[in-house]
Design an enzyme around this catalytic site. Sequence first.
Site: not given
Length: 490
Positions: A170, A280, A282, A285
Amino acid sequence: MGDTVSWLDTMSIKNICCIGAGYVGGPTCSVIAYKCPEIMVTVVDLSKDRIAQWNSEHLPIFEPGLMEIVKECRGRNLFFTTDIDRGIKEAELIFISVNTPTKMYGLGKGRAADLKYIESAARRIADVAPNSKIVVEKSTVPVRAAESINNILKANLKTNINFQILSNPEFLAEGTAIQDLLNPDRVLIGGEESIDGQAAVEKLASIYKHWVSDSHIITMNTWSSELSKLAANAFLAQRISSINAMSAICEATGADVDQVSHAIGTDSRIGPKFLKASVGFGGSCFQKDVLNLVYLSECLNLPEVAAYWQQIIDINDYQRRRFANRIVEALFNTVHNKKIAILGFAFKKDTGDTRESASIYLCKYLMDEGACLTIYDPQVEKAQIFSELLHPAISEDPDRVGELVTIEDDPYKAAVGAHAVVICTEWDLFKDLDYQRMYNQMLKPAFIFDGRLILDHRALHDIGFHVETIGKRITRGRGHLVRQFAKPGL
Ligand code: UDX
Ligand code: ADP
């Protein structure tokens, strides 16, 4: 191989079961039900609470456009239930959409994906399936996970039952999941290179063909499909780490990272997406998949390749830490007992998901320095924020978290009496807050740290804020924005 006729030729897909009613399984199957009204879609999960929420007015995940689709299909051809066995028995095609977090114990700890939920789902299918099935791995898995599922199913084969395992990763992103599902860049299906394998691929493709054109459906062998998912996420994460690495150079030289990003993004070979510098990346995944790739490379005895991908994670850690250090340094080298308002706890806008959110790490670093945090997020529940901050990897002392952290349901309240406001998530509503009102209620000098480069820095500066952001330097004096050379080592 050998036969020219497949057991799949006579199979018609009337019932689909999806094991796992999470961020992937829920939206994906809602869209399948919406686009294929003649197919019964049943989403099953071990969690009674999660299923109850899917059957309620308050879905377990916040995703723009999802509720409308669920309302149209639920009870018609879309069902949410904990009756896993029945879901499996009745379906011709089963999606496995369970979670595959990074393993936190034993072999591969901190890097490999934990496949225990996948294995348990596969064993359940093997135990209860009364007839042949197509089993589709939708969760992001390590390369060759389909082989493991295959081994479990084939080792438990009953007479006259066949299984075909497909990989169908996905690519939806949270916050835009429904649009991504309705208009996918591509649908990827990997299958065994055999008559049965290709017949199974065709069956799954025929479902997507209800709304996706042939040219957007790509088929390949199972391992290429599994690796393509990891590679896509690794390339996207790499772009963010690359621009974040540039942001450090910008701060040290007086260049402006937004301008650099715009300049390189207009090169059609590079393109403009995923070049936004930030505190940054997150989400569930990127880190997991890159670590997975690092682990795979190490297992394949490719240490240079492993080190290359590991750098993507290292730069992300560095960026979060650098931003936290910047806050401490600007606040006269101490944040001890100082109130700091954290705006945004979700890992990106338009989702209530907090997994691996940069905010978690920023809060950790500031708590380690003794800061008192007031946190506001428009979608994340109080209990969810505490569950992240109380995780043993983040804090060893739950009482201290209780003392240092307050959750507010209003951004202005969060800023009352604060030394600083820190933007951690790029929620649109943060762009339109009344910052003059906020400034009036804060201690002076009042600081604002924009970790997402979304605010009007000139306007904030004119209000009187000391403004700090990523990838550009802004000086104190009123009225002008002057970029300056940073001190070495910052
Ligand atoms: C990602 C992939 O995009 C998706 O295809 C895959 O199926 C799952 O992983 P997701 O994690 O939901 O999706 O969100 P994404 O939009 O990719 O953002 C991930 C993180 O990167 C967020 O924290 C986001 O704020 C950050 N990001 C994204 C940046 O910092 N800069 C950017 O330019 C883009
Ligand atoms: P993702 O983001 O990959 O969708 P989530 O954690 O949101 O991950 O969702 C995964 C879901 O899978 C959870 O709701 C969890 O309860 C469910 N789950 C895990 N293992 C099983 C299993 N063996 N059978 C049924 N559901 C499972």
